[in-house]
Write a protein that holds these residues in place. Structure first.
Motif, PDB file in Angstrom:
ATOM      1  N   ILE A   1       0.827  -1.202   0.000  1.00 43.07           N
ATOM      2  CA  ILE A   1       0.000   0.000   0.000  1.00 43.07           C
ATOM      3  C   ILE A   1       0.866   1.260   0.000  1.00 43.07           C
ATOM      4  O   ILE A   1       0.541   2.263  -0.646  1.00 43.07           O
ATOM      5  CB  ILE A   1      -0.955  -0.038   1.215  1.00 43.07           C
ATOM      6  CG1 ILE A   1      -2.038  -1.103   0.966  1.00 43.07           C
ATOM      7  CG2 ILE A   1      -1.581   1.319   1.471  1.00 43.07           C
ATOM      8  CD1 ILE A   1      -2.856  -1.469   2.186  1.00 43.07           C
ATOM      9  N   GLU A   2       1.991   1.183   0.699  1.00 44.60           N
ATOM     10  CA  GLU A   2       2.848   2.368   0.833  1.00 44.60           C
ATOM     11  C   GLU A   2       3.418   2.816  -0.514  1.00 44.60           C
ATOM     12  O   GLU A   2       3.800   3.980  -0.664  1.00 44.60           O
ATOM     13  CB  GLU A   2       3.958   2.123   1.866  1.00 44.60           C
ATOM     14  CG  GLU A   2       4.831   0.903   1.636  1.00 44.60           C
ATOM     15  CD  GLU A   2       4.122  -0.432   1.926  1.00 44.60           C
ATOM     16  OE1 GLU A   2       2.945  -0.410   2.369  1.00 44.60           O
ATOM     17  OE2 GLU A   2       4.724  -1.501   1.690  1.00 44.60           O
TER      18      GLU A   2
ATOM     19  N   LEU B   1       1.721   3.241  -3.169  1.00 43.27           N
ATOM     20  CA  LEU B   1       0.734   4.048  -3.910  1.00 43.27           C
ATOM     21  C   LEU B   1       1.092   5.523  -3.869  1.00 43.27           C
ATOM     22  O   LEU B   1       1.002   6.231  -4.868  1.00 43.27           O
ATOM     23  CB  LEU B   1      -0.673   3.841  -3.336  1.00 43.27           C
ATOM     24  CG  LEU B   1      -1.251   2.434  -3.478  1.00 43.27           C
ATOM     25  CD1 LEU B   1      -2.585   2.331  -2.732  1.00 43.27           C
ATOM     26  CD2 LEU B   1      -1.442   2.067  -4.956  1.00 43.27           C
TER      27      LEU B   1
ATOM     28  N   TYR C   1      -1.084  -5.928  -6.218  1.00 46.30           N
ATOM     29  CA  TYR C   1      -0.281  -6.049  -4.994  1.00 46.30           C
ATOM     30  C   TYR C   1       0.451  -7.375  -5.021  1.00 46.30           C
ATOM     31  O   TYR C   1      -0.185  -8.428  -5.015  1.00 46.30           O
ATOM     32  CB  TYR C   1      -1.188  -5.992  -3.761  1.00 46.30           C
ATOM     33  CG  TYR C   1      -1.805  -4.631  -3.512  1.00 46.30           C
ATOM     34  CD1 TYR C   1      -1.082  -3.633  -2.855  1.00 46.30           C
ATOM     35  CD2 TYR C   1      -3.106  -4.348  -3.905  1.00 46.30           C
ATOM     36  CE1 TYR C   1      -1.648  -2.384  -2.605  1.00 46.30           C
ATOM     37  CE2 TYR C   1      -3.676  -3.105  -3.663  1.00 46.30           C
ATOM     38  CZ  TYR C   1      -2.940  -2.124  -3.007  1.00 46.30           C
ATOM     39  OH  TYR C   1      -3.498  -0.909  -2.751  1.00 46.30           O
TER      40      TYR C   1
ATOM     41  N   ASP D   1      -2.522  -6.966   4.841  1.00 40.72           N
ATOM     42  CA  ASP D   1      -3.044  -5.602   4.611  1.00 40.72           C
ATOM     43  C   ASP D   1      -3.314  -5.356   3.133  1.00 40.72           C
ATOM     44  O   ASP D   1      -4.232  -4.623   2.785  1.00 40.72           O
ATOM     45  CB  ASP D   1      -2.074  -4.553   5.175  1.00 40.72           C
ATOM     46  CG  ASP D   1      -0.733  -4.551   4.458  1.00 40.72           C
ATOM     47  OD1 ASP D   1      -0.252  -5.648   4.077  1.00 40.72           O
ATOM     48  OD2 ASP D   1      -0.167  -3.461   4.271  1.00 40.72           O
ATOM     49  N   GLN D   2      -2.525  -5.965   2.257  1.00 42.03           N
ATOM     50  CA  GLN D   2      -2.737  -5.797   0.807  1.00 42.03           C
ATOM     51  C   GLN D   2      -4.130  -6.293   0.415  1.00 42.03           C
ATOM     52  O   GLN D   2      -4.823  -5.679  -0.377  1.00 42.03           O
ATOM     53  CB  GLN D   2      -1.698  -6.581   0.007  1.00 42.03           C
ATOM     54  CG  GLN D   2      -0.268  -6.200   0.312  1.00 42.03           C
ATOM     55  CD  GLN D   2       0.739  -7.036  -0.503  1.00 42.03           C
ATOM     56  OE1 GLN D   2       1.329  -6.558  -1.451  1.00 42.03           O
ATOM     57  NE2 GLN D   2       0.912  -8.288  -0.126  1.00 42.03           N
TER      58      GLN D   2
ATOM     59  N   SER E   1      -7.050  -4.055   2.843  1.00 41.08           N
ATOM     60  CA  SER E   1      -7.248  -2.618   2.609  1.00 41.08           C
ATOM     61  C   SER E   1      -6.775  -2.157   1.241  1.00 41.08           C
ATOM     62  O   SER E   1      -6.888  -0.971   0.906  1.00 41.08           O
ATOM     63  CB  SER E   1      -6.470  -1.815   3.667  1.00 41.08           C
ATOM     64  OG  SER E   1      -6.803  -2.249   4.964  1.00 41.08           O
ATOM     65  N   GLY E   2      -6.223  -3.074   0.455  1.00 47.02           N
ATOM     66  CA  GLY E   2      -5.626  -2.688  -0.831  1.00 47.02           C
ATOM     67  C   GLY E   2      -6.585  -1.960  -1.753  1.00 47.02           C
ATOM     68  O   GLY E   2      -6.217  -0.967  -2.397  1.00 47.02           O
TER      69      GLY E   2
ATOM     70  N   GLU F   1      -7.569   1.649  -0.528  1.00 53.30           N
ATOM     71  CA  GLU F   1      -6.474   2.611  -0.701  1.00 53.30           C
ATOM     72  C   GLU F   1      -6.231   2.945  -2.174  1.00 53.30           C
ATOM     73  O   GLU F   1      -6.041   4.107  -2.523  1.00 53.30           O
ATOM     74  CB  GLU F   1      -5.188   2.060  -0.061  1.00 53.30           C
ATOM     75  CG  GLU F   1      -5.272   1.900   1.458  1.00 53.30           C
ATOM     76  CD  GLU F   1      -5.639   3.206   2.170  1.00 53.30           C
ATOM     77  OE1 GLU F   1      -5.088   4.261   1.800  1.00 53.30           O
ATOM     78  OE2 GLU F   1      -6.512   3.158   3.072  1.00 53.30           O
ATOM     79  N   ALA F   2      -6.252   1.919  -3.017  1.00 53.81           N
ATOM     80  CA  ALA F   2      -5.996   2.148  -4.445  1.00 53.81           C
ATOM     81  C   ALA F   2      -7.100   2.987  -5.071  1.00 53.81           C
ATOM     82  O   ALA F   2      -6.850   3.798  -5.978  1.00 53.81           O
ATOM     83  CB  ALA F   2      -5.852   0.814  -5.172  1.00 53.81           C
TER      84      ALA F   2
END
Lengths: 473, 473
Positions: free
Chosen positions: A140-141, A143, A158, A178-179, A182-183, A186-187
Motif C-alpha cells: 500500500i505504501e 501508492l 499487490y 493488509d494488501q 485494505s488494498g 487505498e488504491a
C-alpha cells in the motif's frame, strides 16, 4: 534454631514434592486416558467428514451454513450435555455468483487465462468486466510514491509475497494481509479501477485464495472490484510486466452483497458442580469461505471443540466449572458471532475465566499461545511437562483466536491451539482446503491436547480468580 | 580466604558465561543464516523433483537406481566439494514383474478384488496363482496355538494392526513389522501355502504397502509367496471371515530374484582443515521401493543430505573436520550399501566421530535421536537451546538410521533426524509415496536442522575424541 528451620524447610519441601508428584501422576494418567480415547475411538474425524463432504463450504448466510448449525446442534445433543442452544446473530450475506474469469492480454488477441477469485466483500466488476493496464506494487505504501498520475485508470497489482524465512507462517501472513484487506480501499483513492492481490500462499501453485476485504469509509460509488490471483499467475504477470509495461488485464467478478440474515452460534454446556458461574469456553468457527470445503479453516476447530466435551464426558469428568463449546458463526467476514457471544456474556454478567480457540488448521499440535498475565502464564506453563510425552512443547505468549477476542479483558485468559503451521497456507481460503488434506491422527492429537488443557484449567482454576472459595451449595 | 575463593569463582563464572554467551550468539546467528538460506534459496526441493518425477522409483538393481547414482553424483560435482566418488557394492536384484492380482471368493463365482502387492523378496505364486482358505491370525505367536493341523494348506492372514495410541508411529511400526518380515518363513514351517499381511499403515485406505521380507534359513523348495493387502481390504476380509470361515483367497504374484548386480554408494566430501581424519557423515538412502516414487522414503533424506553440504559451502564454512555426504544404496532390501561403507571405513582405519541419517520422511523436523554415551549426549543436548527458535525441541536418546548402523562402535555418535511421524505410514512403501505429498518448507526445515547440527559437531567436536589437540600441519 537455624538447623531446625532448615530441617523444617527440608521437610516441607519433601511433603510438597510428594503432594505435587502424586497430583502429577494423577494428571499424567488422566492425560494418557484422554489421548488414548481420542486416538483409539475419536469422533472428530467422522464429524468433519460429514461437515466437509456431506455439507461442504459454509459461507455465512448460505444454506450450507444453516445446515451446519442444525447438524452440529443435533450432534451436541447426542452427547448428553446439560444444555445445548442456539444463539441468534445477524450475519452479512455476500454471494460470489458465477465463477470469476480473468486473462492477461499482451498484444490484442494474444491472451492467457489467469486463476482468479473475488475477495470476500468485493463489489462486482461492471457487466462487461474491467480491462486496464496493470501497475505492480509491493504494498500500500507504494501508492503514494506512484501518485494519482500513475495509478489512475489502472488495475493495481499487490505482489508482496509472504516471507519464506519466517518459521511461523502466520507471522508471514500477518506481514502481507493488509494488501488483501485494505488494498482496494487505498488504491481507489488514487483512481485505480480495480485491484488484484497475490494469493496469501507460500507455495507456488494455481489456487487463488480468497479472504475478507474492506472498503472502510469509502462511499459505495467509489468502490472498485478486488480479487486474488494464484501465486503462479502472480509470478507470471510480474515477469511479463518486467519486459512489457503496457499489457492489459481483464477480469470479471459477479459478486453481490445482500441484506444481513439471521444465523446462529451453536453452544453446548456441561454445568460446573462447584463453581458453575466460572465459565470455560472452547470453540472454533462454523462458517468457512465458499471455496474448498473449509476442512482446515475451520471445520477442524469445530469438531475438535466438540470432541473436547465428548472426551470430558467419556473420561467421566464432573467438571467443577462450567465448560462450554461455542461454534461461532461468521468469523471469516464479520466476526458477528464472536461479538454477539461476548455481548450476551457481558449483558448476563457472566464470568469467563478461560477461552480456548482452535482456528489454525487440523495439523499436528505443537502447543498453545496464551493471552495471560504473568502469574497466570506461570501457572499454565507449570503444566507444560505433562504435555511433553505427546510432543507438545510450545507454551508461548501470543494471540489466541479471533472469535474469542471480544472476551478479552479483566482476568480472562485467552488461548489458541498452535498446530504445525507449515502447510496451513497451502490450503487456507482456497479450493485446496478439502477433507483429503486432513490427517485423522493429527486432528485427534489436537483434540486431545485441547481436552487436556481444559481438564487442567477446570481442575485447578485460573489465578486471579478466587480459586479456594467454598463451594456454593 | 573463603571470600577470595568465592570471588574467584564468581569471576570465573562470569567470564565463562560471557565466553559462552558470545559463542552462543555467534552460533545462534550462524543457525539463522542456515535456515534463511534453506528457506529462501534451497535446492533440496528441486533435486527431489528431479529424483521423483524425472527418475522415479529406484529399486536396487534397477536402471532407475543407476540413473539416480549418476544424477546425484553429477549434482554433487557441481557443488565444488573436495572430492566426489562412487563406492562399488553388489546389490540384490528382485523384480516384481507384472502387477499382482487377488480376489476373495465367498461362494464359487462370487468374488471381490483385493488390493495386493508382493512383499520384497517374495517368490512368485505358481503360474496359475495360489487359491486357498484363509486363516486370520494376530501374529506369528498364534501359529503355534493353531498348529499344523489348522495352518496346513491355508493362506495365513496376519492382521495385527499398528497401535493407534502410540504417539511415535515408528514405535507402532516396530510392533507389527515382524509379521511382514518373518511371517512367511514361520507360516511355511506349519505348511501354509501363502501369506498375506495387513499393510503397515495406520490409516484405512486402499493402498497396499510393500517392504522387505526374509525366508531366513528356509530351503528354496519350502518358500511360499507373501504379499500385503490394503488396510481397507484387511478390514473387509476380517469382517467376512467372522461370518464365513470357508471363503477362499486367490492371489497371483509374478516376482523373480536375479543374480546380484553392481551398484554404488555415492559419496562427496569437504576435507577438514584441522582434523581431516575426523569424519562426520550425513546421509540417506538412494534406493527406494518400486511403488510410488520414493519421495518420502528416502528421496527426502537424500536431497536433505546433499543440501547440508551445499549450505555449509554457501555459508562459507571451511570445516575443521571432514564432512561427507553418503547416499547409500540398497537400504530397503539388503543394507548392502551401509554394510559396504562401514567395511571400507574399517579397512582404511577411518575415524568416524559422528554420523547423521535422515530416513523418516520429509515432514516438519521435530529434532533428533542419538546413540551416544552420557557425556556425549550431555554435550549435544547443551546445543538444544539453539534449535528452539525453529521449533525443534526433541533431543532424545534412541535409534539413528539403518544405513549408518554398521558404523556403530567405539566413540562414534550416531543420530537420526526425527520429523513429525504422524503421516509417514500413510505413504511408506506404497503408490502413495509421491512428490505431491512433500511440502517444500518442511523438507527445507529438515535440511536446515541437519546442517545446523553438523555445523556444531564440526565446530566443537565430539566428547570422547581428543578435541583440543593441536592441528597437524
Amino acid at each position: 534454631m537455624k538447623i531446625v528451620s532448615l530441617l523444617f524447610l527440608f521437610i516441607s519441601c519433601s511433603f510438597s514434592s510428594i503432594a505435587q508428584s502424586t497430583k502429577g501422576i494423577e494428571d499424567s494418567l488422566k492425560l494418557r486416558t484422554v489421548f488414548d480415547m481420542a486416538l483409539l475411538n475419536g469422533q472428530a474425524y467422522n464429524w468433519l467428514d460429514h461437515l466437509s463432504n456431506e455439507i461442504g463450504p459454509r459461507l455465512s448466510g448460505s444454506s450450507n451454513a444453516q445446515r451446519a448449525v442444525e447438524y452440529t446442534k443435533k450432534e451436541l445433543e447426542k452427547l448428553g450435555l446439560d444444555s445445548v442452544w442456539l444463539q441468534p446473530v445477524m450475519v452479512p450475506k455476500w454471494v460470489r455468483g458465477a465463477k470469476e474469469y480473468a486473462y492477461v492480454e499482451s498484444t490484442p488477441g494474444s491472451t492467457r487465462d489467469i486463476n482468479i477469485t473475488a475477495l470476500g466483500g468485493s463489489v462486482a466488476t461492471p457487466n462487461g468486466g474491467t480491462k486496464a493496464e496493470v501497475l505492480e506494487v509491493q504494498g500500500i505504501e507504494d501508492l503514494e510514491r506512484y501518485g494519482e498520475e500513475q495509478v489512475k485508470g489502472k488495475i493495481v497489482f499487490y505482489n508482496r509475497p509472504m516471507r519464506a524465512d519466517l518459521i511461523n507462517t502466520f507471522e508471514a501472513y500477518g506481514g502481507c494481509v493488509d494488501q488483501r484487506y485494505s488494498g482496494a480501499a487505498e488504491a481507489a483513492k488514487y483512481g485505480a479501477v480495480g485491484v488484484i492481490v497475490r494469493s496469501l500462499n507460500l507455495r507456488l501453485d494455481d489456487f487463488p485464495h480468497t479472504g475478507t476485504m474492506s472498503y472502510g469509509e469509502l462511499p459505495v460509488s467509489q468502490r472498485i472490484p478486488a480479487a486474488a490471483i494464484s501465486t503462479n499467475d502472480a509470478e507470471y504477470l510480474s515477469g511479463l510486466l518486467k519486459i512489457q509495461k503496457d499489457i492489459k488485464l481483464y477480469f470479471k467478478l459477479n459478486s453481490e452483497q445482500f441484506q444481513d440474515v439471521l444465523s446462529y452460534n451453536v453452544i453446548g454446556e456441561i454445568t460446573g458442580s462447584e463453581f458453575p458461574e466460572e465459565i470455560i469456553v472452547v470453540g472454533g468457527h462454523l462458517d468457512s469461505w465458499d471455496l474448498g470445503d473449509g476442512s482446515h479453516d475451520d471445520g477442524a476447530g469445530v469438531v475438535q471443540s466438540m470432541e473436547v466435551l465428548r472426551l470430558l464426558k467419556e473420561i467421566g469428568l464432573k467438571p467443577k466449572r462450567s465448560i462450554r463449546v461455542v461454534l461461532f458463526m461468521n468469523e471469516e467476514n464479520g466476526l458477528r458471532g464472536g461479538n454477539k457471544y461476548a455481548e450476551v456474556a457481558k449483558e448476563k454478567n457472566e464470568n469467563h475465566i478461560f477461552a480456548l480457540e482452535s482456528d489454525a488448521g487440523g495439523f499436528t499440535p505443537r502447543g498453545f499461545s496464551f493471552e495471560a498475565d504473568d502469574a497466570q502464564f506461570a501457572q499454565i506453563t507449570s503444566w507444560n511437562e505433562l504435555f511433553k510425552p505427546y510432543l507438545i512443547h510450545q507454551f508461548d505468549r501470543g494471540g489466541s483466536g479471533a472469535d474469542i477476542g471480544p472476551l478479552r479483558g479483566g482476568t480472562t485468559v485467552l488461548a489458541g491451539l498452535r498446530p504445525d503451521s507449515q502447510r496451513y497456507f497451502d490450503h487456507h481460503h482456497s479450493d485446496n482446503d478439502t477433507f483429503e488434506h486432513i490427517n485423522k491422527r493429527e486432528l485427534e492429537l489436537g483434540a486431545a491436547t485441547m481436552t487436556s488443557l481444559i481438564y487442567l484449567v477446570d481442575k485447578y482454576g485460573i489465578k486471579g480468580i478466587p480459586v479456594d472459595r467454598e463451594p456454593k451449595f
